[in-house]
Scaffold this active site. Sequence first.
Site, PDB file in Angstrom:
ATOM      1  N   LYS A 177       0.870  -1.188   0.000  1.00 38.06           N
ATOM      2  CA  LYS A 177       0.000   0.000   0.000  1.00 38.06           C
ATOM      3  C   LYS A 177       0.901   1.231   0.000  1.00 38.06           C
ATOM      4  O   LYS A 177       1.464   1.608   1.019  1.00 38.06           O
ATOM      5  CB  LYS A 177      -0.877  -0.025   1.269  1.00 38.06           C
ATOM      6  CG  LYS A 177      -2.216   0.683   1.161  1.00 38.06           C
ATOM      7  CD  LYS A 177      -2.160   2.171   0.881  1.00 38.06           C
ATOM      8  CE  LYS A 177      -1.896   3.000   2.109  1.00 38.06           C
ATOM      9  NZ  LYS A 177      -1.668   4.438   1.739  1.00 38.06           N
ATOM     10  N   GLU A 252       9.717   1.528  10.721  1.00 34.72           N
ATOM     11  CA  GLU A 252      10.766   2.528  10.472  1.00 34.72           C
ATOM     12  C   GLU A 252      10.086   3.875  10.602  1.00 34.72           C
ATOM     13  O   GLU A 252       9.294   4.252   9.735  1.00 34.72           O
ATOM     14  CB  GLU A 252      11.311   2.380   9.044  1.00 34.72           C
ATOM     15  CG  GLU A 252      11.937   1.044   8.751  1.00 34.72           C
ATOM     16  CD  GLU A 252      13.318   0.913   9.344  1.00 34.72           C
ATOM     17  OE1 GLU A 252      13.877   1.902   9.840  1.00 34.72           O
ATOM     18  OE2 GLU A 252      13.839  -0.209   9.313  1.00 34.72           O
ATOM     19  N   CYS A 286      13.875  10.762   6.749  1.00 32.25           N
ATOM     20  CA  CYS A 286      13.683  10.352   8.149  1.00 32.25           C
ATOM     21  C   CYS A 286      14.972  10.488   8.949  1.00 32.25           C
ATOM     22  O   CYS A 286      14.930  10.796  10.133  1.00 32.25           O
ATOM     23  CB  CYS A 286      13.175   8.935   8.197  1.00 32.25           C
ATOM     24  SG  CYS A 286      14.185   7.848   7.201  1.00 32.25           S
TER      25      CYS A 286
HETATM   26  P1  NAD Z   1       2.310   8.722   7.457  1.00 35.17           P
HETATM   27  O1  NAD Z   1       2.517   7.947   8.693  1.00 35.17           O
HETATM   28  O2  NAD Z   1       1.282   9.768   7.435  1.00 35.17           O
HETATM   29  O3  NAD Z   1       1.948   7.757   6.248  1.00 35.17           O
HETATM   30  C1  NAD Z   1       2.741   6.658   5.901  1.00 35.17           C
HETATM   31  C2  NAD Z   1       1.867   5.624   5.256  1.00 35.17           C
HETATM   32  O4  NAD Z   1       0.929   5.160   6.210  1.00 35.17           O
HETATM   33  C3  NAD Z   1       1.059   6.118   4.065  1.00 35.17           C
HETATM   34  O5  NAD Z   1       1.045   5.109   3.075  1.00 35.17           O
HETATM   35  C4  NAD Z   1      -0.321   6.302   4.642  1.00 35.17           C
HETATM   36  O6  NAD Z   1      -1.365   6.168   3.710  1.00 35.17           O
HETATM   37  C5  NAD Z   1      -0.379   5.186   5.657  1.00 35.17           C
HETATM   38  N1  NAD Z   1      -1.343   5.366   6.752  1.00 35.17           N
HETATM   39  C6  NAD Z   1      -1.783   6.532   7.293  1.00 35.17           C
HETATM   40  N2  NAD Z   1      -2.661   6.278   8.281  1.00 35.17           N
HETATM   41  C7  NAD Z   1      -2.788   4.933   8.368  1.00 35.17           C
HETATM   42  C8  NAD Z   1      -3.526   4.058   9.205  1.00 35.17           C
HETATM   43  N3  NAD Z   1      -4.343   4.510  10.152  1.00 35.17           N
HETATM   44  N4  NAD Z   1      -3.384   2.736   9.038  1.00 35.17           N
HETATM   45  C9  NAD Z   1      -2.555   2.247   8.100  1.00 35.17           C
HETATM   46  N5  NAD Z   1      -1.841   3.020   7.269  1.00 35.17           N
HETATM   47  C10 NAD Z   1      -1.940   4.345   7.398  1.00 35.17           C
HETATM   48  O7  NAD Z   1       3.738   9.267   7.091  1.00 35.17           O
HETATM   49  P2  NAD Z   1       4.137  10.127   5.813  1.00 35.17           P
HETATM   50  O8  NAD Z   1       3.573  11.480   6.038  1.00 35.17           O
HETATM   51  O9  NAD Z   1       3.792   9.406   4.565  1.00 35.17           O
HETATM   52  O10 NAD Z   1       5.742  10.109   5.894  1.00 35.17           O
HETATM   53  C11 NAD Z   1       6.444  11.000   6.687  1.00 35.17           C
HETATM   54  C12 NAD Z   1       6.925  10.308   7.949  1.00 35.17           C
HETATM   55  O11 NAD Z   1       7.552   9.057   7.669  1.00 35.17           O
HETATM   56  C13 NAD Z   1       7.944  11.122   8.669  1.00 35.17           C
HETATM   57  O12 NAD Z   1       7.623  11.222  10.023  1.00 35.17           O
HETATM   58  C14 NAD Z   1       9.258  10.346   8.484  1.00 35.17           C
HETATM   59  O13 NAD Z   1      10.186  10.504   9.478  1.00 35.17           O
HETATM   60  C15 NAD Z   1       8.820   8.953   8.359  1.00 35.17           C
HETATM   61  N6  NAD Z   1       9.765   8.182   7.551  1.00 35.17           N
HETATM   62  C16 NAD Z   1      10.611   7.286   8.155  1.00 35.17           C
HETATM   63  C17 NAD Z   1      11.523   6.570   7.419  1.00 35.17           C
HETATM   64  C18 NAD Z   1      12.461   5.579   8.073  1.00 35.17           C
HETATM   65  O14 NAD Z   1      13.186   4.894   7.382  1.00 35.17           O
HETATM   66  N7  NAD Z   1      12.487   5.478   9.372  1.00 35.17           N
HETATM   67  C19 NAD Z   1      11.568   6.726   6.044  1.00 35.17           C
HETATM   68  C20 NAD Z   1      10.701   7.609   5.449  1.00 35.17           C
HETATM   69  C21 NAD Z   1       9.801   8.335   6.217  1.00 35.17           C
END
Ligand code: NAD
Length: 492
Positions: A177, A252, A286
């Site tokens: 997803k 992550e 991140c």
């Molecule tokens: P997000 O958590 O809003 O979304 C990530 C994913 O989760 C998306 O595909 C979204 O549709 C899905 N999602 C949202 N709500 C959900 C739910 N209730 N149940 C299941 N899935 C759900 O994050 P974002 O805004 O896409 O990304 C930014 C964040 O990701 C930042 O905080 C960043 O630090 C983190 N990040 C971490 C890494 C790492 O390797 N640790 C890498 C990239 C991004």
Amino acid sequence: MQNQLFINGKWSPAKSGAIFDVVDPSNREVFHQVARGGAADIEAAVAAAREAFDNGPWPRMSGARRAGILRKMGDEIAARSNELAHLEVRDNGKPLPEAVWDIEDTAGCFHFYADLAERLDNDAEEDIPLPMETFTVKAVREPVGVAGAIIPWNFPMLMAAWKVAPALAAGCTMVLKPSELTPLTALEYGSIAEKAGLPAGVLNIVTGYGPEAGQPLTEHPGVDKLAFTGSVPTGSKIMQAAARDIKTISLELGGKSPLVVFGDVEVDEAVEWILFGIFWNQGEVCSATSRVLIEESIYPRLMERLVEETRKIKIGHGLEEGVLLGPLVSQGQHEKVLAAIERGKAEGATLVTGGGVPAGLEQGCYVEPTIFAEVPTESWIWKEEIFGPVVCIRTFQSEEEAVRLANDTRFGLGAAVMSNDLERANRVARAFRAGIVWINCSQPTFTEAPWGGYKQSGIGRELGEWGLNNYLETKQITTYDRSAPWGWYLRE
Ligand code: NAD
């Protein structure tokens, strides 16, 4: 450009018929629409993955045969790298050379896990030495089952590769997803899988919003393992969903990673890594080193050069020659980052440069590279992830103070230290409470090496052998030597 869901080897619209817009962040214009998957589509995708795992060839074929298909997927990604990189620029906004790196790394990730899949043919079984001969014990590694992978928008194709390649190498089947903000390159995995001959149902792709498509995936009893990259609040929800059915998880999450610069380094060397650590990929990284701690002795000279070079950064469309900073991914992220900058000003941090929308680029989601100095340690901008091109700087006087300030965070993803004294750098590296530590650099990432966070930055490790182990269960098989005496109930 694909616009449908990929389920059981076939392309189809969402069962509800719904679609959503894909927006170009450089001009905020809708340029495509894709299927808006929901619970019914997740149901179909999990059923396909379940059938492919329980009765299909994929988990049962040799690692070498799986490796052959993974290699073809890697080759196809490499062959289409220019087209895929352009798609990434359009969807995410990042500068083209960075998108090209992403796609090259994506292809490399498939080749790396192809090799590990092949090695599994020999490594999957291990004899466990025992202090007796009555029994022999083997540890056998097997695929964990159906994996649900939920990924973010900052490295859309690469973050998917970090999950898809090891899961497939292990023999798992899966439902992917992607983020609703960047669905396009993830969908291309469907045609890449078809071309490489991946059996139907092994990789299913459902585009859609988090609560509509992501949540039903996390709650589905047919899913054995959840792999997530994204924000801490969503990670927490996924952990709660996983707890109900005791699903295996890897997370992550975010970070607020420190970069400690000692006074003995060359000023320009420090400037280079500070800039790269926070401004590559628009700071939407991140592991970005978004808190910089500079030893007082070098501070005035370093700040002068840092500001000078920051002001030279070319901002613009990701396809424009020489651009180093593209637009942020979306209107929402643009608003969030600008609000964080206002908050920093209100909290008493000194805005040294940037802080606004660059002149002439108001049509897109652009933000100037921004430096805050003398940032109070209690302020929100010092503690929380901004996920944009904004760096917070403070000074320190001693190694002990630097380590204390660096570790004073609920996150623990990355940390970096720069010093000519390698003994000191290594001491500080070991004192950091973080999963990824860089010495005299910031950000370089290798498919071969473990990646993941301490504390609230996550659970588990991706990449390398660690990434493969995320998708393997370990089974103990104990065999009794029937010639040896036993008899507990049926004694003579
Ligand atoms: P997000 O958590 O809003 O979304 C990530 C994913 O989760 C998306 O595909 C979204 O549709 C899905 N999602 C949202 N709500 C959900 C739910 N209730 N149940 C299941 N899935 C759900 O994050 P974002 O805004 O896409 O990304 C930014 C964040 O990701 C930042 O905080 C960043 O630090 C983190 N990040 C971490 C890494 C790492 O390797 N640790 C890498 C990239 C991004």
